[in-house]
Design a protein around this motif. Sequence first.
Motif, mmCIF file in Angstrom:
data_model
loop_
_atom_site.group_PDB
_atom_site.id
_atom_site.type_symbol
_atom_site.label_atom_id
_atom_site.label_comp_id
_atom_site.label_asym_id
_atom_site.label_seq_id
_atom_site.Cartn_x
_atom_site.Cartn_y
_atom_site.Cartn_z
ATOM 1 N N GLU A 1 3.558 9.833 -9.853
ATOM 2 C CA GLU A 1 2.884 10.029 -11.133
ATOM 3 C C GLU A 1 2.164 11.369 -11.173
ATOM 4 N N VAL A 2 1.476 11.704 -10.077
ATOM 5 C CA VAL A 2 0.733 12.961 -10.031
ATOM 6 C C VAL A 2 1.705 14.131 -10.105
ATOM 7 N N ASP B 1 3.115 14.379 -13.591
ATOM 8 C CA ASP B 1 2.159 14.947 -14.554
ATOM 9 C C ASP B 1 2.083 16.461 -14.427
ATOM 10 N N ARG C 1 4.018 5.608 -5.517
ATOM 11 C CA ARG C 1 4.030 5.579 -6.980
ATOM 12 C C ARG C 1 2.984 6.530 -7.548
ATOM 13 N N LEU C 2 1.796 6.518 -6.949
ATOM 14 C CA LEU C 2 0.739 7.418 -7.419
ATOM 15 C C LEU C 2 1.117 8.883 -7.187
ATOM 16 N N GLU C 3 1.745 9.171 -6.051
ATOM 17 C CA GLU C 3 2.191 10.544 -5.791
ATOM 18 C C GLU C 3 3.240 10.966 -6.808
ATOM 19 N N GLU D 1 2.440 1.737 -3.382
ATOM 20 C CA GLU D 1 1.435 2.176 -4.356
ATOM 21 C C GLU D 1 1.126 3.658 -4.179
ATOM 22 N N VAL D 2 1.008 4.102 -2.930
ATOM 23 C CA VAL D 2 0.741 5.518 -2.667
ATOM 24 C C VAL D 2 1.909 6.364 -3.160
ATOM 25 N N GLU E 1 0.831 -1.201 0.000
ATOM 26 C CA GLU E 1 0.000 0.000 0.000
ATOM 27 C C GLU E 1 0.869 1.255 0.000
#
Length: 102
Positions: A71-72, A75, A67-69, A64-65, A61
């Motif tokens: 990516e955001v 971007d 990785r998402l941060e 994943e958090v 978890e």
Amino acid sequence: MIARLTGAIAIAAEEEFDPDTVTPGVWGFVVTFALMVVVVLLILDMVRRIRRTNYRAEVRERLEVERLEAEVLGDQGVAPDVPSPSPNADDDESGPGAASAR
């Protein structure tokens, strides 16, 4: 066949049952104790495996958090590990261009 079975039941019913002579004995205790030890060890192993599984899920978890941060932030055009410039960056004279500006 049925006659023999009923005869055996009749003989068993005639014998007197003495509860003092019917005990599991030493071997019964040893087998019960060994079974208890095996069950306790299995429970300890199960608890260890469940704990390890929960820790792995927590780490997944967190990754994943992160990785998402990343990516955001990627971007948005901001590098995740690069600090943003300070508002007084123009006043700083110790930068790489300070020597050539003089």
